[in-house]
Design a protein around this motif. Structure first.
Motif, mmCIF file in Angstrom:
data_model
loop_
_atom_site.group_PDB
_atom_site.id
_atom_site.type_symbol
_atom_site.label_atom_id
_atom_site.label_comp_id
_atom_site.label_asym_id
_atom_site.label_seq_id
_atom_site.Cartn_x
_atom_site.Cartn_y
_atom_site.Cartn_z
ATOM 1 N N GLY A 147 0.818 -1.215 0.000
ATOM 2 C CA GLY A 147 0.000 0.000 0.000
ATOM 3 C C GLY A 147 0.848 1.259 0.000
ATOM 4 O O GLY A 147 0.515 2.239 -0.676
ATOM 5 N N TRP A 148 1.940 1.236 0.758
ATOM 6 C CA TRP A 148 2.838 2.395 0.786
ATOM 7 C C TRP A 148 3.419 2.663 -0.595
ATOM 8 O O TRP A 148 3.481 3.805 -1.055
ATOM 9 C CB TRP A 148 3.974 2.186 1.769
ATOM 10 C CG TRP A 148 3.582 2.175 3.210
ATOM 11 C CD1 TRP A 148 2.472 2.739 3.781
ATOM 12 C CD2 TRP A 148 4.324 1.577 4.266
ATOM 13 N NE1 TRP A 148 2.478 2.511 5.131
ATOM 14 C CE2 TRP A 148 3.597 1.804 5.467
ATOM 15 C CE3 TRP A 148 5.514 0.863 4.329
ATOM 16 C CZ2 TRP A 148 4.041 1.348 6.689
ATOM 17 C CZ3 TRP A 148 5.959 0.405 5.552
ATOM 18 C CH2 TRP A 148 5.222 0.648 6.723
ATOM 19 N N VAL A 149 3.893 1.605 -1.248
ATOM 20 C CA VAL A 149 4.497 1.771 -2.571
ATOM 21 C C VAL A 149 3.449 2.298 -3.551
ATOM 22 O O VAL A 149 3.715 3.227 -4.321
ATOM 23 C CB VAL A 149 5.139 0.460 -3.068
ATOM 24 C CG1 VAL A 149 5.610 0.598 -4.510
ATOM 25 C CG2 VAL A 149 6.300 0.062 -2.156
ATOM 26 N N ALA A 150 2.254 1.717 -3.505
ATOM 27 C CA ALA A 150 1.181 2.190 -4.385
ATOM 28 C C ALA A 150 0.895 3.664 -4.133
ATOM 29 O O ALA A 150 0.716 4.444 -5.077
ATOM 30 C CB ALA A 150 -0.077 1.345 -4.177
ATOM 31 N N ASP A 151 0.873 4.055 -2.868
ATOM 32 C CA ASP A 151 0.612 5.453 -2.521
ATOM 33 C C ASP A 151 1.724 6.373 -3.034
ATOM 34 O O ASP A 151 1.448 7.449 -3.567
ATOM 35 C CB ASP A 151 0.467 5.590 -1.002
ATOM 36 C CG ASP A 151 0.118 7.009 -0.590
ATOM 37 O OD1 ASP A 151 -0.913 7.533 -1.082
ATOM 38 O OD2 ASP A 151 0.880 7.592 0.215
ATOM 39 N N LEU A 152 2.977 5.943 -2.879
ATOM 40 C CA LEU A 152 4.100 6.770 -3.321
ATOM 41 C C LEU A 152 4.104 6.970 -4.838
ATOM 42 O O LEU A 152 4.576 7.988 -5.337
ATOM 43 C CB LEU A 152 5.431 6.153 -2.870
ATOM 44 C CG LEU A 152 5.703 6.235 -1.370
ATOM 45 C CD1 LEU A 152 6.876 5.324 -0.991
ATOM 46 C CD2 LEU A 152 5.988 7.670 -0.949
ATOM 47 N N LEU A 153 3.568 6.005 -5.571
ATOM 48 C CA LEU A 153 3.592 6.073 -7.039
ATOM 49 C C LEU A 153 2.221 6.353 -7.641
ATOM 50 O O LEU A 153 2.039 6.238 -8.855
ATOM 51 C CB LEU A 153 4.166 4.761 -7.596
ATOM 52 C CG LEU A 153 5.577 4.397 -7.128
ATOM 53 C CD1 LEU A 153 6.015 3.062 -7.704
ATOM 54 C CD2 LEU A 153 6.569 5.490 -7.476
ATOM 55 N N LYS A 154 1.263 6.748 -6.812
ATOM 56 C CA LYS A 154 -0.122 6.901 -7.264
ATOM 57 C C LYS A 154 -0.313 7.961 -8.349
ATOM 58 O O LYS A 154 -1.243 7.872 -9.142
ATOM 59 C CB LYS A 154 -1.043 7.175 -6.082
ATOM 60 C CG LYS A 154 -0.903 8.566 -5.483
ATOM 61 C CD LYS A 154 -1.873 8.772 -4.323
ATOM 62 C CE LYS A 154 -1.771 10.166 -3.792
ATOM 63 N NZ LYS A 154 -0.854 10.344 -2.693
ATOM 64 N N ASP A 155 0.543 8.957 -8.396
ATOM 65 C CA ASP A 155 0.364 10.041 -9.362
ATOM 66 C C ASP A 155 0.943 9.731 -10.744
ATOM 67 O O ASP A 155 0.817 10.554 -11.659
ATOM 68 C CB ASP A 155 0.964 11.339 -8.817
ATOM 69 C CG ASP A 155 0.204 11.835 -7.591
ATOM 70 O OD1 ASP A 155 -1.014 11.574 -7.487
ATOM 71 O OD2 ASP A 155 0.834 12.467 -6.722
#
Length: 169
Positions: free
Chosen positions: A133-141
């Motif tokens: 989830g953290w990785v997805a959040d960091l790359l969400k944009d």
């Protein structure tokens, strides 16, 4: 001290060897390194704050999660690209917390395999879900199509690097 003409010759020689691709390759390398370092530092901080675990300990558990029958210390060292001493220290810590166990290798009684314990599997499963989830959040944009392009380009780069390694060995 080198004379002025010698330094000028060296500068000209360097300039003739450098091409736009040299500059672009260096810029690419530095940009990849910068992005990786920023993401890694953020993950490292979050792992420590949320789970009280270091990134190397998380990475070792990730390797073991992929190999339920365990891995020998030397194989862990190779996969994680760290020294055997580092692996021993990390394994000692995880073993004290009952997250991993050393099992004698049936083929070589001098060697051990390291395996996740049931508690280690549960702990890693919880951490891995949050980590993802953290990785997805960091790359969400980054738009999905750009992620796909980056994955493909980096896969090609890895193939080229592997081919170059094969030629030198």
């Amino acid at each position: 001290m080198p004379d002025k003409d010698h330094m000028q010759d060296r500068d000209i020689d360097l300039a003739t060897r450098l091409t736009q691709d040299h500059h672009q390759s260096l810029k690419l390398w530095l940009r990849m390194l910068s992005c990786t370092t920023r993401i890694e530092n953020e993950i490292r901080t979050r792992l420590r704050a949320t789970f009280g675990i270091t990134l190397p300990r998380f990475d070792l558990m990730a390797q073991l999660e992929r190999h339920p029958d365990g891995l020998r210390m030397g194989e862990l060292s190779k996969r994680m690209m760290v020294t055997g001493g580092n692996i021993t220290g990390i394994t000692d810590q995880l073993e004290q917390e009952k997250l991993v166990v050393r099992v004698p290798d049936p083929k070589d009684r001098r060697a051990y395999s390291v395996m996740l314990t049931p508690a280690g599997r549960r702990a890693f499963s919880d951490m891995a879900a949050v980590h993802e989830g953290w990785v997805a959040d960091l790359l969400k944009d980054i738009p999905p199509e750009d992620k796909g392009t980056l994955i493909e380009l980096l896969s090609q780069m890895k193939q080229h690097l592997n081919a170059a390694d094969d030629k030198t060995t």
